[in-house]
Design a protein around this motif. Structure first.
Motif, PDB file in Angstrom:
ATOM      1  N   MET A 227       0.799  -1.217   0.000  1.00  0.00           N
ATOM      2  CA  MET A 227       0.000   0.000   0.000  1.00  0.00           C
ATOM      3  C   MET A 227       0.839   1.279   0.000  1.00  0.00           C
ATOM      4  N   TYR A 228       2.151   1.180  -0.172  1.00  0.00           N
ATOM      5  CA  TYR A 228       2.985   2.376  -0.314  1.00  0.00           C
ATOM      6  C   TYR A 228       2.790   2.927  -1.714  1.00  0.00           C
ATOM      7  N   PRO A 229       2.626   4.236  -1.887  1.00  0.00           N
ATOM      8  CA  PRO A 229       2.781   5.299  -0.895  1.00  0.00           C
ATOM      9  C   PRO A 229       1.455   5.843  -0.320  1.00  0.00           C
ATOM     10  N   LEU A 271      13.994   8.958   9.609  1.00  0.00           N
ATOM     11  CA  LEU A 271      13.588   8.734   8.211  1.00  0.00           C
ATOM     12  C   LEU A 271      12.086   8.511   8.100  1.00  0.00           C
ATOM     13  N   LEU A 272      11.535   7.716   8.997  1.00  0.00           N
ATOM     14  CA  LEU A 272      10.092   7.443   8.957  1.00  0.00           C
ATOM     15  C   LEU A 272       9.281   8.695   9.280  1.00  0.00           C
ATOM     16  N   GLN A 276       6.606  10.308   6.689  1.00  0.00           N
ATOM     17  CA  GLN A 276       5.217  10.564   7.053  1.00  0.00           C
ATOM     18  C   GLN A 276       4.751  11.933   6.543  1.00  0.00           C
ATOM     19  N   GLN A 277       5.669  12.849   6.421  1.00  0.00           N
ATOM     20  CA  GLN A 277       5.324  14.193   5.964  1.00  0.00           C
ATOM     21  C   GLN A 277       5.188  14.280   4.443  1.00  0.00           C
ATOM     22  N   PRO A 282       5.400   9.653  -3.522  1.00  0.00           N
ATOM     23  CA  PRO A 282       6.630   8.853  -3.377  1.00  0.00           C
ATOM     24  C   PRO A 282       7.692   9.669  -2.643  1.00  0.00           C
ATOM     25  N   CYS A 283       8.405   9.028  -1.745  1.00  0.00           N
ATOM     26  CA  CYS A 283       9.326   9.787  -0.881  1.00  0.00           C
ATOM     27  C   CYS A 283      10.751   9.259  -0.843  1.00  0.00           C
ATOM     28  N   VAL A 284      11.026   8.133  -1.496  1.00  0.00           N
ATOM     29  CA  VAL A 284      12.333   7.500  -1.316  1.00  0.00           C
ATOM     30  C   VAL A 284      13.471   8.389  -1.805  1.00  0.00           C
ATOM     31  N   TYR A 285      13.329   8.955  -2.994  1.00  0.00           N
ATOM     32  CA  TYR A 285      14.421   9.776  -3.513  1.00  0.00           C
ATOM     33  C   TYR A 285      14.681  10.975  -2.603  1.00  0.00           C
TER      34      TYR A 285
END
Length: 313
Positions: A227-229, A271-272, A276-277, A282-285
Motif C-alpha cells: 500500500m505504499y505510498p 527517516l520514517l 510521514q510528511q 513517493p518519498c524515497v528519492y
C-alpha cells in the motif's frame, strides 16, 4: 830449375792444419757450440709475445672493466629499490576505496536475497476487491518511482533492484490487467507479486573534522509494502555503513574500521518521520538522497580511534 826444385812439397792435410794454426795465432773467431732448444717451449713463447698487450694497455682495460662493474652494481641497486617501493605501494590501500568496494559486494548479495516484509506489512492474503485495485495503483506508482531512480543512477551499479522483485514482470502483469480489468486472476497475480525491494549505495561527505576529510559509505535497503505510498511507509534498513577519511592510507592487512558510530535506531526513526510528511507522494528519492545527504552526520559519533587519528593529522 834449381828454384823449382827448392820448393817444399807438403800434403793438403798438412797445409790445412798449418793455416788453422796461423788463424788462431791472429785472434780468429772460435767456433761456438749450438744450444739445443725445446720446440714446444719456443712455440709457446711466440704465441705469448704475439697476443700480449703492453702493460699500460692492460691497466686501461682493467679500469674500464672496473667502471663497468660499478655501473652494473649501481643499476642492480636501483632496480632493487624500485621493486621495494613498488611492493610497499602495493601493500598500502585507501580505506575509502575498501569501503566502497565492500559496499558494492554487500549490494550484490542483497540483490540475490529473498524479499521479505516486516510482520504485519504483507496484507495481500486478506484484502477485498477494492483494496486489491488500490494495491495495483500503488504498485504502478512504485514502478514509476523505480524508473525515476534508475534514470538518476544511470550507468552505475549504485541502484540495484532485488532479483526476486522482478519489476519488469510486475509491470507486464499490471498492463495485462489494465487491458482486461474483469480478469480476477490477473488482478490477483499483481497483488500477490513479491514486494519491490532495492538498494542504494550512497557516498555522503561529512564536515572536515580536525583536518580529516570524512566520507560515509552507506548502503540503504528499501522495501515497499503493497500500500505504499498511499497508506504505508517504506521500510528502510542500513545494510552497510562505514565512515573513512577520504585521503587516508593504511596497510593492506589492517582491518577496515569506521571512524564513527552510527546511531542507527535514531536515524531510521527520523527517516520514517520525514516519510510521514511526504506520503501519499513517493518519498524515497527525497529521503534517501536529499535528506540523508544533509543530515546523516547528525547521527554519527566519532570513535575514540577516530579522534586519535584526527589528532595525528
Amino acid at each position: 830449375m834449381a828454384a823449382r826444385n827448392s820448393c817444399t812439397h807438403i800434403t793438403w792435410a798438412e797445409a790445412k792444419g798449418k793455416a788453422g794454426a796461423n788463424n788462431n795465432s791472429h785472434g780468429g773467431k772460435k767456433k761456438t757450440a749450438v744450444r739445443q732448444v725445446n720446440h714446444g717451449q719456443a712455440l709457446t713463447a711466440k704465441i705469448v709475445v704475439k697476443n700480449s698487450a703492453p702493460a699500460e694497455f692492460n691497466q686501461a682495460e682493467l679500469r674500464r672493466a672496473r667502471r663497468q662493474d660499478e655501473k652494473t652494481a649501481a643499476l642492480a641497486r636501483k632496480l632493487a629499490n624500485e621493486r621495494e617501493l613498488e611492493k610497499q605501494h602495493q601493500d598500502v590501500v585507501q580505506p575509502h576505496d575498501q569501503a566502497k568496494e565492500r559496499m558494492s559486494e554487500v549490494a550484490l548479495e542483497l540483490q540475490a536475497e529473498a524479499v521479505k516484509l516486516s510482520a504485519g506489512s504483507d496484507i495481500t492474503s486478506s484484502v477485498d476487491l477494492s483494496e486489491m485495485q488500490q494495491i495495483v495503483q500503488c504498485r504502478e506508482m512504485q514502478l514509476d518511482e523505480i524508473m525515476a531512480l534508475e534514470a538518476i543512477f544511470v550507468d552505475t551499479d549504485e541502484f540495484l533492484v532485488a532479483a526476486e522483485s522482478n519489476a519488469d514482470e510486475l509491470r507486464g502483469k499490471i498492463e495485462d490487467w489494465q487491458a482486461d480489468e474483469e480478469n480476477e486472476a490477473l488482478l490477483t497475480s499483481v497483488v500477490q507479486h513479491p514486494p519491490l525491494s532495492y538498494s542504494l549505495q550512497l557516498s555522503i561527505d561529512g564536515s572536515n573534522e580536525d583536518q580529516m576529510d570524512l566520507v560515509a559509505s552507506l548502503l540503504l535497503k528499501v522495501t515497499l509494502p503493497p500500500m505504499y505510498p498511499e497508506s504505508a511507509l517504506p521500510q528502510f534498513e542500513v545494510a552497510y555503513f562505514v565512515v573513512t577519511d577520504r585521503t587516508a592510507v593504511c596497510s593492506a592487512d589492517k582491518p577496515l574500521e569506521s571512524l564513527v558510530n552510527l546511531q542507527e535506531d535514531k536515524l531510521l526513526e527520523a527517516l520514517l518521520e520525514q516519510a510521514q510528511q511526504i506520503v501519499p507522494d513517493p518519498c524515497v528519492y527525497e529521503l534517501a538522497v536529499m535528506w540523508l545527504t544533509d543530515n546523516l552526520f547528525d547521527f554519527c559519533v566519532l570513535h575514540t580511534h577516530g579522534q586519535l587519528q584526527a589528532k595525528k593529522s
